[in-house]
Write a protein that holds these residues in place. Sequence first.
Motif, PDB file in Angstrom:
ATOM      1  N   THR A 141      73.923 -28.274  12.723  1.00 44.49           N
ATOM      2  CA  THR A 141      75.044 -27.317  12.720  1.00 44.49           C
ATOM      3  C   THR A 141      76.343 -27.988  12.311  1.00 44.49           C
ATOM      4  O   THR A 141      77.352 -27.311  12.110  1.00 44.49           O
ATOM      5  CB  THR A 141      75.226 -26.676  14.111  1.00 44.49           C
ATOM      6  OG1 THR A 141      75.539 -27.703  15.080  1.00 44.49           O
ATOM      7  CG2 THR A 141      73.977 -25.931  14.536  1.00 44.49           C
ATOM      8  N   ARG A 142      76.323 -29.296  12.167  1.00 41.14           N
ATOM      9  CA  ARG A 142      77.515 -30.014  11.712  1.00 41.14           C
ATOM     10  C   ARG A 142      77.424 -30.128  10.190  1.00 41.14           C
ATOM     11  O   ARG A 142      76.583 -30.848   9.670  1.00 41.14           O
ATOM     12  CB  ARG A 142      77.586 -31.406  12.339  1.00 41.14           C
ATOM     13  CG  ARG A 142      77.461 -31.393  13.858  1.00 41.14           C
ATOM     14  CD  ARG A 142      77.247 -32.795  14.410  1.00 41.14           C
ATOM     15  NE  ARG A 142      76.600 -32.767  15.709  1.00 41.14           N
ATOM     16  CZ  ARG A 142      76.115 -33.835  16.333  1.00 41.14           C
ATOM     17  NH1 ARG A 142      76.219 -35.034  15.752  1.00 41.14           N
ATOM     18  NH2 ARG A 142      75.529 -33.728  17.511  1.00 41.14           N
ATOM     19  N   GLY A 143      78.279 -29.413   9.504  1.00 40.52           N
ATOM     20  CA  GLY A 143      78.213 -29.375   8.052  1.00 40.52           C
ATOM     21  C   GLY A 143      76.981 -28.657   7.555  1.00 40.52           C
ATOM     22  O   GLY A 143      76.186 -29.218   6.784  1.00 40.52           O
ATOM     23  N   PRO A 144      76.751 -27.402   7.996  1.00 37.07           N
ATOM     24  CA  PRO A 144      75.538 -26.686   7.612  1.00 37.07           C
ATOM     25  C   PRO A 144      75.539 -26.295   6.146  1.00 37.07           C
ATOM     26  O   PRO A 144      76.589 -26.263   5.490  1.00 37.07           O
ATOM     27  CB  PRO A 144      75.590 -25.441   8.505  1.00 37.07           C
ATOM     28  CG  PRO A 144      77.056 -25.213   8.735  1.00 37.07           C
ATOM     29  CD  PRO A 144      77.649 -26.587   8.836  1.00 37.07           C
ATOM     30  N   ASP A 145      74.361 -25.965   5.647  1.00 36.97           N
ATOM     31  CA  ASP A 145      74.225 -25.478   4.273  1.00 36.97           C
ATOM     32  C   ASP A 145      74.968 -24.134   4.168  1.00 36.97           C
ATOM     33  O   ASP A 145      74.690 -23.215   4.935  1.00 36.97           O
ATOM     34  CB  ASP A 145      72.742 -25.276   3.951  1.00 36.97           C
ATOM     35  CG  ASP A 145      72.495 -25.001   2.471  1.00 36.97           C
ATOM     36  OD1 ASP A 145      73.235 -24.177   1.888  1.00 36.97           O
ATOM     37  OD2 ASP A 145      71.565 -25.608   1.912  1.00 36.97           O
ATOM     38  N   PRO A 146      75.913 -24.013   3.241  1.00 34.55           N
ATOM     39  CA  PRO A 146      76.669 -22.758   3.117  1.00 34.55           C
ATOM     40  C   PRO A 146      75.787 -21.545   2.883  1.00 34.55           C
ATOM     41  O   PRO A 146      76.156 -20.421   3.235  1.00 34.55           O
ATOM     42  CB  PRO A 146      77.585 -23.019   1.917  1.00 34.55           C
ATOM     43  CG  PRO A 146      77.678 -24.494   1.794  1.00 34.55           C
ATOM     44  CD  PRO A 146      76.359 -25.021   2.273  1.00 34.55           C
ATOM     45  N   ARG A 147      74.602 -21.742   2.326  1.00 30.18           N
ATOM     46  CA  ARG A 147      73.712 -20.619   2.070  1.00 30.18           C
ATOM     47  C   ARG A 147      73.165 -20.022   3.364  1.00 30.18           C
ATOM     48  O   ARG A 147      72.910 -18.817   3.438  1.00 30.18           O
ATOM     49  CB  ARG A 147      72.573 -21.049   1.149  1.00 30.18           C
ATOM     50  CG  ARG A 147      73.018 -21.430  -0.266  1.00 30.18           C
ATOM     51  CD  ARG A 147      71.843 -21.969  -1.064  1.00 30.18           C
ATOM     52  NE  ARG A 147      71.350 -23.217  -0.485  1.00 30.18           N
ATOM     53  CZ  ARG A 147      70.192 -23.791  -0.834  1.00 30.18           C
ATOM     54  NH1 ARG A 147      69.430 -23.219  -1.765  1.00 30.18           N
ATOM     55  NH2 ARG A 147      69.813 -24.923  -0.280  1.00 30.18           N
ATOM     56  N   VAL A 148      73.005 -20.863   4.384  1.00 25.03           N
ATOM     57  CA  VAL A 148      72.587 -20.350   5.694  1.00 25.03           C
ATOM     58  C   VAL A 148      73.692 -19.471   6.287  1.00 25.03           C
ATOM     59  O   VAL A 148      73.431 -18.394   6.828  1.00 25.03           O
ATOM     60  CB  VAL A 148      72.234 -21.511   6.647  1.00 25.03           C
ATOM     61  CG1 VAL A 148      71.958 -20.987   8.054  1.00 25.03           C
ATOM     62  CG2 VAL A 148      71.040 -22.281   6.125  1.00 25.03           C
ATOM     63  N   ILE A 149      74.928 -19.937   6.159  1.00 23.76           N
ATOM     64  CA  ILE A 149      76.064 -19.157   6.663  1.00 23.76           C
ATOM     65  C   ILE A 149      76.159 -17.832   5.921  1.00 23.76           C
ATOM     66  O   ILE A 149      76.382 -16.765   6.525  1.00 23.76           O
ATOM     67  CB  ILE A 149      77.382 -19.951   6.522  1.00 23.76           C
ATOM     68  CG1 ILE A 149      77.285 -21.302   7.251  1.00 23.76           C
ATOM     69  CG2 ILE A 149      78.546 -19.127   7.056  1.00 23.76           C
ATOM     70  CD1 ILE A 149      76.974 -21.197   8.715  1.00 23.76           C
ATOM     71  N   ASP A 150      75.976 -17.868   4.610  1.00 19.43           N
ATOM     72  CA  ASP A 150      76.032 -16.635   3.818  1.00 19.43           C
ATOM     73  C   ASP A 150      74.949 -15.659   4.267  1.00 19.43           C
ATOM     74  O   ASP A 150      75.193 -14.441   4.358  1.00 19.43           O
ATOM     75  CB  ASP A 150      75.871 -16.948   2.331  1.00 19.43           C
ATOM     76  CG  ASP A 150      77.078 -17.679   1.750  1.00 19.43           C
ATOM     77  OD1 ASP A 150      78.158 -17.621   2.382  1.00 19.43           O
ATOM     78  OD2 ASP A 150      76.929 -18.300   0.677  1.00 19.43           O
ATOM     79  N   TRP A 151      73.745 -16.174   4.522  1.00 22.81           N
ATOM     80  CA  TRP A 151      72.656 -15.305   4.964  1.00 22.81           C
ATOM     81  C   TRP A 151      72.994 -14.684   6.314  1.00 22.81           C
ATOM     82  O   TRP A 151      72.770 -13.483   6.530  1.00 22.81           O
ATOM     83  CB  TRP A 151      71.350 -16.086   5.050  1.00 22.81           C
ATOM     84  CG  TRP A 151      70.164 -15.204   5.346  1.00 22.81           C
ATOM     85  CD1 TRP A 151      69.344 -14.600   4.457  1.00 22.81           C
ATOM     86  CD2 TRP A 151      69.707 -14.825   6.655  1.00 22.81           C
ATOM     87  NE1 TRP A 151      68.392 -13.853   5.115  1.00 22.81           N
ATOM     88  CE2 TRP A 151      68.591 -13.974   6.461  1.00 22.81           C
ATOM     89  CE3 TRP A 151      70.126 -15.112   7.951  1.00 22.81           C
ATOM     90  CZ2 TRP A 151      67.884 -13.417   7.531  1.00 22.81           C
ATOM     91  CZ3 TRP A 151      69.435 -14.552   9.023  1.00 22.81           C
ATOM     92  CH2 TRP A 151      68.326 -13.717   8.804  1.00 22.81           C
ATOM     93  N   LEU A 152      73.518 -15.482   7.232  1.00 24.99           N
ATOM     94  CA  LEU A 152      73.895 -14.961   8.554  1.00 24.99           C
ATOM     95  C   LEU A 152      74.998 -13.902   8.429  1.00 24.99           C
ATOM     96  O   LEU A 152      74.964 -12.868   9.112  1.00 24.99           O
ATOM     97  CB  LEU A 152      74.366 -16.099   9.455  1.00 24.99           C
ATOM     98  CG  LEU A 152      73.293 -17.070   9.952  1.00 24.99           C
ATOM     99  CD1 LEU A 152      73.935 -18.249  10.678  1.00 24.99           C
ATOM    100  CD2 LEU A 152      72.312 -16.358  10.878  1.00 24.99           C
ATOM    101  N   ARG A 153      75.949 -14.171   7.569  1.00 28.70           N
ATOM    102  CA  ARG A 153      77.059 -13.223   7.383  1.00 28.70           C
ATOM    103  C   ARG A 153      76.537 -11.868   6.889  1.00 28.70           C
ATOM    104  O   ARG A 153      77.018 -10.815   7.317  1.00 28.70           O
ATOM    105  CB  ARG A 153      78.077 -13.806   6.398  1.00 28.70           C
ATOM    106  CG  ARG A 153      79.333 -12.948   6.249  1.00 28.70           C
ATOM    107  CD  ARG A 153      80.315 -13.605   5.289  1.00 28.70           C
ATOM    108  NE  ARG A 153      80.830 -14.861   5.808  1.00 28.70           N
ATOM    109  CZ  ARG A 153      80.567 -16.063   5.286  1.00 28.70           C
ATOM    110  NH1 ARG A 153      79.800 -16.167   4.201  1.00 28.70           N
ATOM    111  NH2 ARG A 153      81.083 -17.158   5.819  1.00 28.70           N
ATOM    112  N   GLU A 154      75.541 -11.902   6.011  1.00 31.30           N
ATOM    113  CA  GLU A 154      75.008 -10.658   5.457  1.00 31.30           C
ATOM    114  C   GLU A 154      74.046  -9.957   6.400  1.00 31.30           C
ATOM    115  O   GLU A 154      74.090  -8.730   6.568  1.00 31.30           O
ATOM    116  CB  GLU A 154      74.291 -10.951   4.139  1.00 31.30           C
ATOM    117  CG  GLU A 154      73.679  -9.702   3.498  1.00 31.30           C
ATOM    118  CD  GLU A 154      72.948 -10.007   2.209  1.00 31.30           C
ATOM    119  OE1 GLU A 154      72.307  -9.071   1.666  1.00 31.30           O
ATOM    120  OE2 GLU A 154      72.997 -11.176   1.743  1.00 31.30           O
TER     121      GLU A 154
END
Length: 322
Positions: free
Chosen positions: A83-96
Motif C-alpha cells: 500500500t506504500r506507493g501502490p500501482d496507480p491502476r489499482v487506485i483507478d480500478w477502486l475509484r471506478e
Amino acid sequence: MAYRTVLVVLFDGVQSLDVTGPVEVFTGADTYAGEPGATYRIHTASLDGAPVRTSSGLTVVPDHALAEAPAPHTLLVPGGRGTRGPDPRVIDWLREHGPRADRLVSVCTGAILLAEAGLLDGRRVTTHWAYCDRLARDHPAIEVDPDPIYVRDGHVATSAGVTAGIDLALALVEEDLGRDAALSVARYLVVFLRRPGNQAQFSAQLSAQTARREPLRQVQHWITEHPGDDLCVESLAARARLSPRHFARAFQSETGMTPGRYVDTVRLEHARRLLEDTTDGVEQIARASGYGTPEAMRRAFIRTLGAPPAEYRRRFHTTQTS
C-alpha cells in the motif's frame, strides 16, 4: 438464503493475514450453513490476474484479473507493504468500481488505498495505529480515529492492523447471519467473539512489553486473570519472590510501565468488557474489576474515558445498534 459475493483485491506486498483472516471467517460461515457457497462466495483478483507475492514471501494465485472479477457485494481491500506507493491502476480500478459495492471493507493499511481512490472522504475510519497520522495528514477530508480496532460508517468498514480484520469480519457475519453463526465461526477458529469495535488497539497486554524474566511474565498473566484480587506491589512482589523495591524497579524496566499503572490499565479494560458484554450492575462490576467501590471505578472512567460507567455503557450500546 441469498449468498453475498466477497471480492478480495490482491497486490504485491499484501499482508497475507489481512487476506486469509477475513476469508477464513467468511468461509467458516458456509461451514455453519452446511453448504459451500450458501452464504458467501469468495473471489480474489489481482490487477492482471497474475500471482502476487505477499509481504511474508508467500505467493498467492488469484481467481481473476480485476477487470474480469464479478461485481461484489463486499469489496475487501487488505493492507501490507504494497500500500506504500501502490500501482496507480489499482487506485483507478477502486475509484471506478468501489462505489458500486454494497459494502466497502479495508483491513489495516488497505484504508490508504480506499483513501487514495477518494472513497473515504467525509467518513470516520481507522487503520493500523502506526499509519493513522499519515492517513490523517494526507487526507484531511477523512476523520481518522486511531483508537478502535474497527469502525463502521455507513456501508464503509475499516479496521486496524492484521488480526482486527478477523474481528471486523466476525462483526459482518453477525450482522448478515446472526450471532449464532458468528459465534460458531469464532469457536471453530478459536478466537474471541468478538472484540467490540471500540476496543482500543492497545490493550493492557499490548501497551506494555512482555517481561523477559519468567516470574515477571507470570505476574503479568496473574494480574490479567485476577483483576479483582489484591494487586498491591507487596502482594505482587511476593508472587514473583522479589522484594517490593526490586520488583517495582524490575517490572518497570522490563515492561515499560509501573506495576500500579499496569494494574490500572487491566482493571479498566476488564470493567469496560463487562459493561459491554454483560448486564451486570455497576457495583458488581466495580467489585469484580478490583475497584472496591462504584465511586472509585467512576473516577477511573472519567479520568481515562471522559464518561462515567453508566454513560459509557449507554454510548457503547447506542453505537452497536446504530
